[in-house]
Scaffold this motif. Structure first.
Motif, PDB file in Angstrom:
ATOM      1  N   ALA A   1      -0.256  15.035  -8.685  1.00 16.07           N
ATOM      2  CA  ALA A   1       1.078  15.637  -8.669  1.00 16.07           C
ATOM      3  C   ALA A   1       2.056  14.771  -7.890  1.00 16.07           C
ATOM      4  O   ALA A   1       3.255  14.728  -8.189  1.00 16.07           O
ATOM      5  N   ALA A   2       1.543  14.035  -6.898  1.00 18.92           N
ATOM      6  CA  ALA A   2       2.385  13.143  -6.107  1.00 18.92           C
ATOM      7  C   ALA A   2       2.679  11.840  -6.837  1.00 18.92           C
ATOM      8  O   ALA A   2       3.605  11.107  -6.453  1.00 18.92           O
ATOM      9  N   GLY A   3       1.898  11.515  -7.872  1.00 19.06           N
ATOM     10  CA  GLY A   3       2.182  10.319  -8.649  1.00 19.06           C
ATOM     11  C   GLY A   3       1.091   9.279  -8.688  1.00 19.06           C
ATOM     12  O   GLY A   3       1.336   8.137  -9.082  1.00 19.06           O
TER      13      GLY A   3
ATOM     14  N   VAL B   1      -6.523  21.520   3.661  1.00 19.35           N
ATOM     15  CA  VAL B   1      -6.759  20.631   2.521  1.00 19.35           C
ATOM     16  C   VAL B   1      -5.459  19.942   2.121  1.00 19.35           C
ATOM     17  O   VAL B   1      -5.431  18.728   1.863  1.00 19.35           O
ATOM     18  N   ALA B   2      -4.373  20.704   2.072  1.00 21.42           N
ATOM     19  CA  ALA B   2      -3.076  20.130   1.707  1.00 21.42           C
ATOM     20  C   ALA B   2      -2.644  19.071   2.712  1.00 21.42           C
ATOM     21  O   ALA B   2      -2.082  18.033   2.340  1.00 21.42           O
ATOM     22  N   LEU B   3      -2.912  19.321   3.989  1.00 26.73           N
ATOM     23  CA  LEU B   3      -2.580  18.346   5.027  1.00 26.73           C
ATOM     24  C   LEU B   3      -3.318  17.031   4.790  1.00 26.73           C
ATOM     25  O   LEU B   3      -2.721  15.944   4.863  1.00 26.73           O
ATOM     26  N   VAL B   4      -4.610  17.119   4.509  1.00 28.43           N
ATOM     27  CA  VAL B   4      -5.406  15.918   4.260  1.00 28.43           C
ATOM     28  C   VAL B   4      -4.892  15.192   3.019  1.00 28.43           C
ATOM     29  O   VAL B   4      -4.704  13.961   3.031  1.00 28.43           O
ATOM     30  N   ALA B   5      -4.675  15.931   1.942  1.00 27.38           N
ATOM     31  CA  ALA B   5      -4.202  15.311   0.701  1.00 27.38           C
ATOM     32  C   ALA B   5      -2.861  14.625   0.902  1.00 27.38           C
ATOM     33  O   ALA B   5      -2.649  13.492   0.442  1.00 27.38           O
ATOM     34  N   ASP B   6      -1.955  15.297   1.586  1.00 28.90           N
ATOM     35  CA  ASP B   6      -0.615  14.737   1.783  1.00 28.90           C
ATOM     36  C   ASP B   6      -0.643  13.530   2.725  1.00 28.90           C
ATOM     37  O   ASP B   6       0.152  12.590   2.561  1.00 28.90           O
ATOM     38  N   ALA B   7      -1.552  13.544   3.692  1.00 23.35           N
ATOM     39  CA  ALA B   7      -1.692  12.389   4.581  1.00 23.35           C
ATOM     40  C   ALA B   7      -2.132  11.163   3.783  1.00 23.35           C
ATOM     41  O   ALA B   7      -1.603  10.056   3.970  1.00 23.35           O
ATOM     42  N   VAL B   8      -3.098  11.354   2.892  1.00 21.91           N
ATOM     43  CA  VAL B   8      -3.578  10.248   2.066  1.00 21.91           C
ATOM     44  C   VAL B   8      -2.447   9.715   1.186  1.00 21.91           C
ATOM     45  O   VAL B   8      -2.226   8.498   1.093  1.00 21.91           O
ATOM     46  N   SER B   9      -1.725  10.610   0.522  1.00 18.26           N
ATOM     47  CA  SER B   9      -0.630  10.192  -0.348  1.00 18.26           C
ATOM     48  C   SER B   9       0.415   9.410   0.429  1.00 18.26           C
ATOM     49  O   SER B   9       0.857   8.330  -0.001  1.00 18.26           O
ATOM     50  N   ALA B  10       0.830   9.944   1.575  1.00 14.93           N
ATOM     51  CA  ALA B  10       1.880   9.293   2.361  1.00 14.93           C
ATOM     52  C   ALA B  10       1.427   7.928   2.857  1.00 14.93           C
ATOM     53  O   ALA B  10       2.174   6.945   2.775  1.00 14.93           O
ATOM     54  N   TYR B  11       0.201   7.868   3.378  1.00  9.96           N
ATOM     55  CA  TYR B  11      -0.310   6.593   3.890  1.00  9.96           C
ATOM     56  C   TYR B  11      -0.384   5.546   2.774  1.00  9.96           C
ATOM     57  O   TYR B  11       0.051   4.394   2.955  1.00  9.96           O
ATOM     58  N   LEU B  12      -0.901   5.929   1.618  1.00 11.13           N
ATOM     59  CA  LEU B  12      -1.085   4.961   0.546  1.00 11.13           C
ATOM     60  C   LEU B  12       0.232   4.582  -0.118  1.00 11.13           C
ATOM     61  O   LEU B  12       0.393   3.428  -0.555  1.00 11.13           O
ATOM     62  N   PHE B  13       1.165   5.493  -0.204  1.00 15.05           N
ATOM     63  CA  PHE B  13       2.471   5.121  -0.747  1.00 15.05           C
ATOM     64  C   PHE B  13       3.088   3.993   0.067  1.00 15.05           C
ATOM     65  O   PHE B  13       3.661   3.056  -0.481  1.00 15.05           O
ATOM     66  N   GLU B  14       2.963   4.087   1.380  1.00 14.18           N
ATOM     67  CA  GLU B  14       3.530   3.035   2.224  1.00 14.18           C
ATOM     68  C   GLU B  14       2.658   1.776   2.193  1.00 14.18           C
ATOM     69  O   GLU B  14       3.164   0.661   2.102  1.00 14.18           O
ATOM     70  N   ALA B  15       1.346   1.950   2.247  1.00 20.67           N
ATOM     71  CA  ALA B  15       0.444   0.797   2.268  1.00 20.67           C
ATOM     72  C   ALA B  15       0.500   0.002   0.973  1.00 20.67           C
ATOM     73  O   ALA B  15       0.316  -1.217   0.972  1.00 20.67           O
ATOM     74  N   LEU B  16       0.762   0.675  -0.143  1.00 19.59           N
ATOM     75  CA  LEU B  16       0.826   0.013  -1.452  1.00 19.59           C
ATOM     76  C   LEU B  16       2.248  -0.387  -1.828  1.00 19.59           C
ATOM     77  O   LEU B  16       2.505  -0.787  -2.967  1.00 19.59           O
ATOM     78  N   ASP B  17       3.161  -0.245  -0.883  1.00 18.03           N
ATOM     79  CA  ASP B  17       4.554  -0.656  -1.100  1.00 18.03           C
ATOM     80  C   ASP B  17       5.242   0.136  -2.197  1.00 18.03           C
ATOM     81  O   ASP B  17       6.146  -0.372  -2.873  1.00 18.03           O
ATOM     82  N   VAL B  18       4.817   1.391  -2.363  1.00 18.37           N
ATOM     83  CA  VAL B  18       5.522   2.282  -3.274  1.00 18.37           C
ATOM     84  C   VAL B  18       6.737   2.875  -2.576  1.00 18.37           C
ATOM     85  O   VAL B  18       7.790   3.081  -3.163  1.00 18.37           O
ATOM     86  N   SER B  19       6.582   3.146  -1.280  1.00 20.87           N
ATOM     87  CA  SER B  19       7.656   3.684  -0.449  1.00 20.87           C
ATOM     88  C   SER B  19       7.630   2.959   0.887  1.00 20.87           C
ATOM     89  O   SER B  19       6.562   2.649   1.418  1.00 20.87           O
ATOM     90  N   THR B  20       8.799   2.706   1.439  1.00 24.45           N
ATOM     91  CA  THR B  20       8.859   1.959   2.697  1.00 24.45           C
ATOM     92  C   THR B  20       8.652   2.829   3.924  1.00 24.45           C
ATOM     93  O   THR B  20       8.363   2.310   5.002  1.00 24.45           O
TER      94      THR B  20
END
Length: 301
Positions: free
Chosen positions: A64-66, A260-279
């Motif tokens: 859902a986050a992309g 569960v939502a906290l864990v999922a959202d932490a992963v999404s946020a961390y990877l978006f920045e680590a993969l240069d999807v979001s700064t």
């Protein structure tokens, strides 16, 4: 009310990944958003006995986050019935690592079979794992497994992986219970060589039956590995961190959808920045989480 189209997901399974020397074919499930292009990819390694059909609460939130999520079924899955007494069990930890390499080697084939070739950015790939899956992922990020004499076994490092996430990762092997020493000799990770960027997520009340130590055992992947690393310690979290493997499953001892939502959202946020999807996705998440007191976060750069 129907789910908005940008939150709808599709799942394709099974997709067969070519392998060498594997008794059973390697099957994966691919889950993706209905809409979107240039989508980053998560390859997810499940915990002991699970399969590509588990962890839906995490996968649904990531897609859902992309993200596009690829889930292999490892040989320790319940559906194969390979127990401690099976001569194949002692090598499953290596086969698990080979499974991830195989998925990465054939990612183009997997995306083609899923009909996603034109929608995925194969230069933005991350690895995520839970429990045994976290140790499996750690091997591709540079961690080694020590033998009984304390010497490191093979190097399974995977070049080109920009980041990974270890959820409830095994600690060092110097405090294993007698049962773990006898049956799970691979639970001797050496994180001193895990140089790739990673987020480590641990529950503050995760007491493993395989270790004589307390919940701090699950912090070893952060404390003993070189920078850059991030740590999120989840208050009241136990091994399934609220139920990451599924809703109301037997292994969940701390059911909490918000966790569960906290864990999922932490992963999404961390990877978006680590993969240069979001700064600033991870930076924003950190500030909000710490302000609201939902978790304890640390970093070493």
């Amino acid at each position: 009310m129907p789910t908005p189209a940008h939150h709808q997901t599709i799942a394709i399974k099974p997709i067969i990944v070519p392998t060498d020397g594997r008794d059973l074919e390697l099957q994966v499930k691919v889950t993706a958003p209905v809409l979107g292009a240039d989508l980053p990819v998560i390859v997810f390694s499940h915990g002991n006995a699970w399969s590509m059909d588990g962890y839906e609460p995490l996968v649904d939130r990531w897609t859902a986050a992309g993200f596009v999520v690829v889930q292999p079924t490892h040989l320790d899955s319940r559906r194969f019935g390979i127990g401690f007494d099976d001569p194949r069990f002692g090598t499953i930890w290596r086969v698990r690592i080979a499974d991830l390499h195989g998925v990465l080697d054939h990612l183009g084939h997997v995306m083609e079979q899923a009909g996603l070739t034109d929608r995925v950015d194969q230069s933005r790939v991350a690895l995520v794992g839970h429990s045994w899956g976290a140790q499996t992922v750690g091997a591709l990020l540079g961690a080694r497994v020590l033998d009984d004499t304390g010497n490191p076994r093979e190097d399974f490092f995977r070049d080109g992986i920009k980041a990974g996430v270890l959820i409830a990762a095994t600690g060092t092997g110097d405090s294993l219970t007698p049962f773990a020493v006898e049956h799970l000799s691979f639970m001797r990770p050496d994180y001193s060589t895990m140089s790739a960027p990673a987020l480590v997520i641990a529950g503050e009340k995760d007491q493993s039956k395989m270790s004589t130590r307390g919940p701090d055992w699950f912090l070893d992947a952060y404390h003993l590995s070189p920078a850059p690393k991030q740590l999120m310690a989840v208050p009241n979290g136990e091994h399934t961190l609220g139920g990451v493997a599924g809703e109301a499953v037997a292994e969940t001892t701390d059911a909490d959808p918000a966790r569960v939502a906290l864990v999922a959202d932490a992963v999404s946020a961390y990877l978006f920045e680590a993969l240069d999807v979001s700064t600033n996705a991870w930076s924003t998440f950190r500030v909000a989480t710490e302000t609201e007191g939902r978790a304890s976060l640390r970093r070493k750069d």
